[in-house]
Scaffold this active site. Structure first.
Site, PDB file in Angstrom:
ATOM      1  N   TYR A   1      14.160  96.142 -18.366  1.00  0.00           N
ATOM      2  CA  TYR A   1      14.222  97.597 -18.249  1.00  0.00           C
ATOM      3  C   TYR A   1      15.133  98.030 -17.096  1.00  0.00           C
ATOM      4  CZ  TYR A   1      10.261  97.654 -21.394  1.00  0.00           C
ATOM      5  OH  TYR A   1       9.461  97.493 -22.483  1.00  0.00           O
TER       6      TYR A   1
ATOM      7  N   LYS B   1       7.312  83.430 -21.105  1.00  0.00           N
ATOM      8  CA  LYS B   1       8.040  82.678 -22.134  1.00  0.00           C
ATOM      9  C   LYS B   1       8.811  81.578 -21.388  1.00  0.00           C
ATOM     10  CE  LYS B   1       9.517  82.160 -26.401  1.00  0.00           C
ATOM     11  NZ  LYS B   1       8.660  81.506 -27.403  1.00  0.00           N
TER      12      LYS B   1
ATOM     13  N   ASP C   1       4.423  84.489 -27.467  1.00  0.00           N
ATOM     14  CA  ASP C   1       4.244  84.436 -28.923  1.00  0.00           C
ATOM     15  C   ASP C   1       2.832  83.983 -29.279  1.00  0.00           C
ATOM     16  OD1 ASP C   1       5.207  82.195 -27.619  1.00  0.00           O
ATOM     17  OD2 ASP C   1       6.317  81.413 -29.329  1.00  0.00           O
TER      18      ASP C   1
ATOM     19  N   ASP D   1       4.482  95.660 -22.397  1.00  0.00           N
ATOM     20  CA  ASP D   1       4.710  96.845 -23.228  1.00  0.00           C
ATOM     21  C   ASP D   1       4.264  96.552 -24.666  1.00  0.00           C
ATOM     22  OD1 ASP D   1       5.609  99.222 -24.197  1.00  0.00           O
ATOM     23  OD2 ASP D   1       7.719  98.927 -23.707  1.00  0.00           O
TER      24      ASP D   1
ATOM     25  N   ASP E   1       0.375  97.541 -26.799  1.00  0.00           N
ATOM     26  CA  ASP E   1       0.353  98.329 -28.039  1.00  0.00           C
ATOM     27  C   ASP E   1      -0.423  97.561 -29.108  1.00  0.00           C
ATOM     28  OD1 ASP E   1       1.860 100.375 -26.965  1.00  0.00           O
ATOM     29  OD2 ASP E   1       3.180 100.525 -28.705  1.00  0.00           O
TER      30      ASP E   1
END
Ligand code: NAD
Length: 370
Positions: free
Chosen positions: A142, A189, A221, A245, A249
């Site tokens: 970001y 990751k 993942d 993020d 959700d």
């Protein structure tokens, strides 16, 4: 208690839900004898239209000089459909987080038993889930360098983390775990990304200072899969900006709807409280947005920024009671919900106010009986 709160409605349903969040704060002030002074400011699309700037200086000054912020959301279809526009609503949000030093986003995934049927996940898998996410907010893709090269045919966003950014959020996660089930899951990751390898290394180092807290690591993942396969296996989850993020959700499905999830962004100074959902263009202006995430954000504000635990718990109790009586907004209704139990945004806000009065007067009568 005397406190200054800035209401930052933003765009779309942000305006609709913060109206209800503010109503609840006003009622709490009245019931518990506090003075909350409210101010309002613009951000996002509205601010661009009015000033050309998604975070005008006047807004920033107000935010830097208050005790807490209740925020809605930013975003407008005009920008979603035209990625070439250079000045964008979400720049206001990112700049605000950076300017206010809001580096830790806390997202409690709390499931109200009454909503077990509203989720698309089976109730027996969900029941008892209680997860607290710590999403890092000021680093990652970001904020890394971004751009285009080769005549615009190649695009890049630099995923970048610095040691101190990981250290401070890791401390927050371990400290919170100590007050809960004493387990931290760090998500990265690290099998592919160098920034994730630094993340894992630092979290392991910080973890040594909290020997009473169990630490495990998951690749993002695998975490995305396990989160809905066995949500009860998590206590505190700490992760970077991008993974946080996306995962939160996904986790909103554990709570039944995006409209139920509140969040707190904290750092070195003022705290910012907001629903995790966006400006929801698809339902803006219809009056059907669920205001409970904003109302639960107000509860987090009272607890974290003002230390008003009883007031905060009173709001949560009022939400619980309202749901227990069967009241729903469209997003959390299921096939069995009678039509007359489905409320619009404003009526759900009023139902909570009603319940707040009952919960508070019950508490007062129990106290005076003692
Ligand atoms: P969204 O969160 O706005 O909506 C996703 C889905 O959930 C939609 O179907 C919406 O109707 C539903 N929903 C969300 N909140 C709800 C509520 N309170 N009650 C009932 N249903 C609700 O995400 P999106 O559609 O991907 O994005 C819409 C806009 O919001 C975009 O412009 C995006 O950039 C912006 N956005 C802003 C923030 C923020 O300000 N923090 C966060 C996410 C998205």
């Amino acid at each position: 208690m005397n406190k200054k709160i800035v209401i930052l409605p933003g765009d779309g349903i942000g305006k609709e839900v913060t109206t209800e969040g503010k109503k609840v704060l006003e009622k709490i002030a009245e019931l518990f004898g506090h003075t909350f002074e409210f101010d309002e400011a613009i951000i996002g699309h509205d601010a661009i239209e009015a000033t050309g700037n998604p975070l005008p200086d006047e807004t920033l000054t107000k935010l830097k000089n208050c005790d807490a912020i209740l925020f809605g959301a930013v975003g407008h279809p005009k920008y979603d459909n035209d990625p070439t526009l250079k000045v964008r609503p979400e720049q206001g949000l990112l700049k605000m987080r950076k300017e206010l030093g809001l580096y830790a986003n806390l997202r409690p995934i709390k499931l109200f038993d009454e909503l077990l049927e509203a989720s698309s996940i089976k109730p027996e898998i969900l029941k008892g889930s209680d997860i607290l996410f710590f999403r890092e907010l000021t680093g990652d893709v970001y904020f890394g360098e971004k751009g285009r090269k080769d005549d615009g045919n190649t695009a890049f966003d630099l995923m970048i983390y610095q040691r101190y950014e990981v250290e401070r959020i890791a401390h927050k996660a371990f400290q919170a775990a100590r007050t809960r089930k004493k387990k931290v899951t760090s998500v990265d990751k690290a099998n592919v990304l160098e920034s994730s390898r630094l993340w894992r290394e630092v979290v392991q180092e910080i973890g040594k200072q909290y020997p009473d807290v169990a630490l495990d690591h998951q690749f993002v993942d695998a975490a995305a899969m396990k989160l809905i396969q066995n949500p009860r296996s998590y206590d505190v989850v700490v992760t970077g900006n991008l993974f946080g993020d996306i995962l939160t959700d996904e986790a909103s499905q554990i709570a039944g709807s995006m409209g139920m999830l509140a969040s707190a962004s904290v750092g070195d100074s003022v705290g910012l409280y907001e629903p995790i959902h966006g400006s929801a263009h698809d339902i803006t202006g219809k009056g059907i947005a669920n205001p409970l995430a904003s109302i639960l954000s107000a509860a987090l504000l009272l607890d974290i920024s003002f230390g008003l635990k009883e007031e905060s718990e009173t709001i949560i109790k009022a939400v619980e009671q309202t749901l227990k009586q069967g009241w729903r907004t469209t997003d959390i209704a299921d096939a069995k919900t009678p039509k007359e139990k489905i409320l619009n945004t404003q009526k759900m806000g009023s139902a909570i106010i009603n319940e707040l009065e009952k919960v508070a007067s019950h508490k007062l009568s129990v106290t005076s009986d003692k």
